[in-house]
Design a protein around this motif. Sequence first.
Motif, PDB file in Angstrom:
ATOM      1  N   PHE A  16       0.813  -1.226   0.000  1.00 15.93           N
ATOM      2  CA  PHE A  16       0.000   0.000   0.000  1.00 15.93           C
ATOM      3  C   PHE A  16       0.845   1.275   0.000  1.00 15.93           C
ATOM      4  CE2 PHE A  16      -2.298  -3.257   2.552  1.00 15.93           C
ATOM      5  CZ  PHE A  16      -3.267  -3.563   1.596  1.00 15.93           C
ATOM      6  N   TYR A  31      -0.598   4.133  -1.794  1.00 16.24           N
ATOM      7  CA  TYR A  31      -1.770   4.746  -1.174  1.00 16.24           C
ATOM      8  C   TYR A  31      -1.314   5.784  -0.155  1.00 16.24           C
ATOM      9  CZ  TYR A  31      -4.863   1.307  -3.325  1.00 16.24           C
ATOM     10  OH  TYR A  31      -5.567   0.560  -4.231  1.00 16.24           O
ATOM     11  N   PRO A  57       0.682   9.027  -2.857  1.00 15.64           N
ATOM     12  CA  PRO A  57       0.013   8.963  -4.160  1.00 15.64           C
ATOM     13  C   PRO A  57       0.940   9.381  -5.294  1.00 15.64           C
ATOM     14  CG  PRO A  57      -1.377  10.072  -2.538  1.00 15.64           C
ATOM     15  CD  PRO A  57      -0.017   9.928  -1.913  1.00 15.64           C
ATOM     16  N   LYS A  67      -1.284   3.454  -8.441  1.00 17.49           N
ATOM     17  CA  LYS A  67      -2.342   2.991  -7.557  1.00 17.49           C
ATOM     18  C   LYS A  67      -2.871   1.629  -7.990  1.00 17.49           C
ATOM     19  CE  LYS A  67      -6.378   4.808  -5.116  1.00 17.49           C
ATOM     20  NZ  LYS A  67      -7.312   5.944  -4.998  1.00 17.49           N
TER      21      LYS A  67
END
Length: 257
Positions: free
Chosen positions: A204, A207, A210, A216
């Motif tokens: 992640f 996330y 960004p 993503k």
Amino acid sequence: MWTWVAACLAGLGGLGYATTVLPTRWLKVERVDWQLGLRRTILQVSDLHVERNRVSPERLASICRSERPDYICLTGDYVDSERAIVRLQPYLGALEACDVPMYAVLGNHDYKLRGRIGALISCLKAHGVTVLRNEAVVLDGFNLVGIDDYQTRRSDERAAYRNVQEGLPVIVMTHDPTFVLAARRPFDALMAGHLHGKQFQLPFFYYLKPMGPLAKRGIYAGMHRVEAGPYYISKGVGQSGINLRFLVRSEVTVHRF
């Protein structure tokens, strides 16, 4: 007890070096075969980030001499500031000494120079590099299209394709691979960088930090395809943010067409 503690600390230090520093020094040569029948080789050097880079100019030159490419493509992010241009010069000089035609596009970090971007472009040109800013050149049997940085909204696909010669393969070089999501003109191959192969191989990560819709989706390195054509994302040579990687080696890429 203290011996045991010292041994544990030394072990942790060694593990930290092996997983975060060594990947920035242990440069990997990735190889991509596009099978276009051109019998041409391009050495892609992306994301030098000279302020945060542990790969020497001599190492890059050694790879260039060994691989004997027909062209070198530099796909952006050289410096963060004008004062760092002096640190870029040894890299450009080492590659220039290989006597291989060089082409470049600019990246989002380069545009941090704002009004002084001309100083960087002048440095590149002084070392024999042709800078393509939304323009194309016809080389030996193919079109090389340089599309300016997508993230900073400098890309202009229509202008870049204006001088493309019909009937010849189209090879695109750009910095931010997110451009492929907006591409309307077909290409036979596209080379990009920008995403550093994630730089930190953590779940992640994109996330928490960004980096656009491609990242993503889990697309941040290697070969992929969109409707316009196939594209490759290099993990780059230098680092962004901090001078470390986690389980992600620095890379230069040998493209055979």
